[in-house]
Motif scaffolding. Structure first.
Motif, PDB file in Angstrom:
ATOM      1  N   ASP A 265       1.195  -1.129  -0.181  1.00  0.00           N
ATOM      2  CA  ASP A 265      -0.031   0.049  -0.153  1.00  0.00           C
ATOM      3  C   ASP A 265       0.608   1.822   0.331  1.00  0.00           C
ATOM      4  N   ILE A 266       2.118   0.689   0.103  1.00  0.00           N
ATOM      5  CA  ILE A 266       3.017   2.595  -0.346  1.00  0.00           C
ATOM      6  C   ILE A 266       2.745   3.143  -1.445  1.00  0.00           C
ATOM      7  N   PRO A 267       2.210   4.979  -1.209  1.00  0.00           N
ATOM      8  CA  PRO A 267       2.489   5.409  -2.277  1.00  0.00           C
ATOM      9  C   PRO A 267       3.245   5.173  -4.340  1.00  0.00           C
ATOM     10  N   PHE A 268       3.375   5.992  -4.842  1.00  0.00           N
ATOM     11  CA  PHE A 268       4.296   5.964  -5.324  1.00  0.00           C
ATOM     12  C   PHE A 268       4.363   7.220  -5.392  1.00  0.00           C
ATOM     13  N   TRP A 269       6.048   7.166  -5.698  1.00  0.00           N
ATOM     14  CA  TRP A 269       6.124   9.152  -5.347  1.00  0.00           C
ATOM     15  C   TRP A 269       5.178   9.828  -6.498  1.00  0.00           C
ATOM     16  N   SER A 270       4.381  10.833  -6.500  1.00  0.00           N
ATOM     17  CA  SER A 270       3.148  11.907  -6.665  1.00  0.00           C
ATOM     18  C   SER A 270       3.738  12.699  -7.211  1.00  0.00           C
ATOM     19  N   TYR A 271       4.331  13.402  -8.089  1.00  0.00           N
ATOM     20  CA  TYR A 271       5.294  14.154  -9.172  1.00  0.00           C
ATOM     21  C   TYR A 271       6.472  13.845  -9.347  1.00  0.00           C
ATOM     22  N   PHE A 272       6.314  14.226 -11.152  1.00  0.00           N
ATOM     23  CA  PHE A 272       8.169  13.930 -11.041  1.00  0.00           C
ATOM     24  C   PHE A 272       8.516  15.171 -12.426  1.00  0.00           C
ATOM     25  N   CYS A 273       9.875  15.594 -12.198  1.00  0.00           N
ATOM     26  CA  CYS A 273      10.659  16.477 -12.967  1.00  0.00           C
ATOM     27  C   CYS A 273      11.926  16.403 -13.150  1.00  0.00           C
ATOM     28  N   GLN A 274      12.267  15.929 -14.331  1.00  0.00           N
ATOM     29  CA  GLN A 274      13.924  15.739 -13.991  1.00  0.00           C
ATOM     30  C   GLN A 274      14.694  16.794 -15.301  1.00  0.00           C
ATOM     31  N   PRO A 290      10.598   9.603 -17.713  1.00  0.00           N
ATOM     32  CA  PRO A 290       9.554   9.499 -17.273  1.00  0.00           C
ATOM     33  C   PRO A 290       9.363   7.728 -16.837  1.00  0.00           C
ATOM     34  N   ASN A 291       8.270   7.349 -18.059  1.00  0.00           N
ATOM     35  CA  ASN A 291       7.023   6.520 -18.231  1.00  0.00           C
ATOM     36  C   ASN A 291       8.192   4.786 -18.220  1.00  0.00           C
ATOM     37  N   THR A 295       7.947   1.250 -14.650  1.00  0.00           N
ATOM     38  CA  THR A 295       7.902  -0.349 -15.117  1.00  0.00           C
ATOM     39  C   THR A 295       9.193  -0.480 -13.481  1.00  0.00           C
ATOM     40  N   TRP A 296       9.576  -0.080 -13.504  1.00  0.00           N
ATOM     41  CA  TRP A 296      10.037  -0.226 -11.779  1.00  0.00           C
ATOM     42  C   TRP A 296       9.827   0.060 -10.922  1.00  0.00           C
ATOM     43  N   GLY A 297       8.140   0.158 -10.198  1.00  0.00           N
ATOM     44  CA  GLY A 297       7.400   1.008  -9.116  1.00  0.00           C
ATOM     45  C   GLY A 297       8.015   2.165  -8.879  1.00  0.00           C
ATOM     46  N   LYS A 298       8.143   2.717  -9.440  1.00  0.00           N
ATOM     47  CA  LYS A 298       8.531   4.028  -8.832  1.00  0.00           C
ATOM     48  C   LYS A 298       7.127   5.410  -9.202  1.00  0.00           C
ATOM     49  N   LEU A 299       7.135   5.245 -10.622  1.00  0.00           N
ATOM     50  CA  LEU A 299       6.004   6.227 -10.831  1.00  0.00           C
ATOM     51  C   LEU A 299       4.768   5.497 -11.367  1.00  0.00           C
ATOM     52  N   ASP A 300       3.525   5.654 -11.074  1.00  0.00           N
ATOM     53  CA  ASP A 300       2.004   5.107 -11.685  1.00  0.00           C
ATOM     54  C   ASP A 300       2.124   5.996 -12.938  1.00  0.00           C
TER      55      ASP A 300
END
Length: 326
Positions: A265-274, A290-291, A295-300
């Protein structure tokens, strides 16, 4: 747009409509929306952003609680302090592309270590820090205490060890702002920094024990607890300046919690910018879109995702200026 915004914000709002300029604007507004919804933000610093004097905007971001946690390289950790205590001894080399190998060696012989167009003075910067942090290390070891790399630097700052040397306005030091707020910092791979090398040399000479400075594994286990405690509600966003270990290390805490610790139930990172000028060729992770992180379970799937393919020394201060309404 708020009527309270200053001229920089007004300029980028008016002109930045397409391509990387539009991506910059979208990322800034996404960051702003994330904070307005109660989210927290991690900022990661790669490269030599401290020597680029990012503290001129980053410090105010910290003071205004727009950053909850920082991950940075050991170089960025120490180079902000070096700029704080030795700024007038730095030398710019605008024609660095034209330097011959002999001219590079001449800089070394003068005690000047070059970072692109800026030379850091060894005696006034590295050695000035060394004498004070060495005492902090040895004092801690003498009483059986252990701290993270950044905590020793916080101790120097808050203890006033370096005040006698200040050569810039302290408000432009992001490390000082972070120490005053006592915000958490994660410093993966600290060993490859100058202070890390110096610490290793004391260990080799038998003057200190490696355990006196907490390790990268301890940073990761600490970060796992911090993320679990802070990822509720709107969650934690990830603002990555450059690539490398400063970003790669902390972003992995989510798949570790989800997959290895089976906290489903741990949330993914909820915003991402690089902000990066790396490309995806040759398997470059720093240039991965970012997509790929889905596949690595970091972002949704629905995580707001932005990438600005440009120079971070230009882009980051502009995004920070928007958030600060400058």
């Amino acid at each position: 747009m708020s009527k309270n915004r200053g001229p920089i914000s007004q300029f980028i709002d008016h002109h930045y409509k397409h391509f990387n300029a539009a991506a910059l604007m979208d990322a800034a507004k996404g960051y702003e929306e994330h904070l307005e919804k109660g989210g927290k933000m991690m900022v990661t610093l790669a490269g030599a952003m401290s020597t680029a004097e990012l503290g001129r905007s980053l410090a105010e971001m910290i003071r205004q609680d727009k950053i909850a946690i920082i991950s940075c390289t050991g170089a960025n950790l120490e180079e902000d302090l070096m700029n704080l205590v030795a700024h007038t001894h730095y030398e710019r080399v605008p024609h660095y592309r034209d330097l011959t190998p002999q001219e590079e060696r001449d800089l070394l012989d003068r005690g000047l270590n070059r970072v692109t167009d800026t030379c850091i003075p060894e005696e006034e910067a590295f050695r000035r820090l060394q004498q004070h942090i060495e005492k902090r290390w040895k004092d801690a070891e003498a009483v059986g205490e252990r701290y993270f790399p950044h905590e020793y630097m916080y101790q120097m700052l808050m203890g006033g060890d370096l005040e006698q040397y200040y050569e810039i306005d302290p408000k432009n030091s992001w490390m000082l702002a972070a120490a005053e707020k006592n915000i958490p910092i994660v410093v993966p791979g600290w060993e490859d920094s100058t202070m890390g090398n110096i610490f290793a040399s004391y260990c080799i000479k038998g003057e200190l024990q490696p355990s006196t400075v907490k390790s990268g594994i301890e940073y990761m286990t600490w970060l796992a607890g911090w993320y679990a405690d802070n990822s509720g509600g709107q969650g934690v966003g990830f603002f990555q300046i450059g690539g490398g270990i400063a970003g790669d290390f902390p972003i992995c805490v989510v798949p570790m919690l989800y997959q290895d610790l089976e906290m489903e139930d741990i949330p993914f990172w909820s915003y991402f910018c690089q902000i990066s000028d790396s490309t995806t060729s040759y398997g470059s992770y720093s240039g991965a879109v970012p997509n790929e992180k889905i596949t690595w379970g970091k972002l949704d799937i629905d995580t707001p995702k932005f990438i600005v393919e440009s120079d971070a020394t230009i882009v980051a201060p502009l995004i920070f200026a928007w958030l600060l309404e400058w």
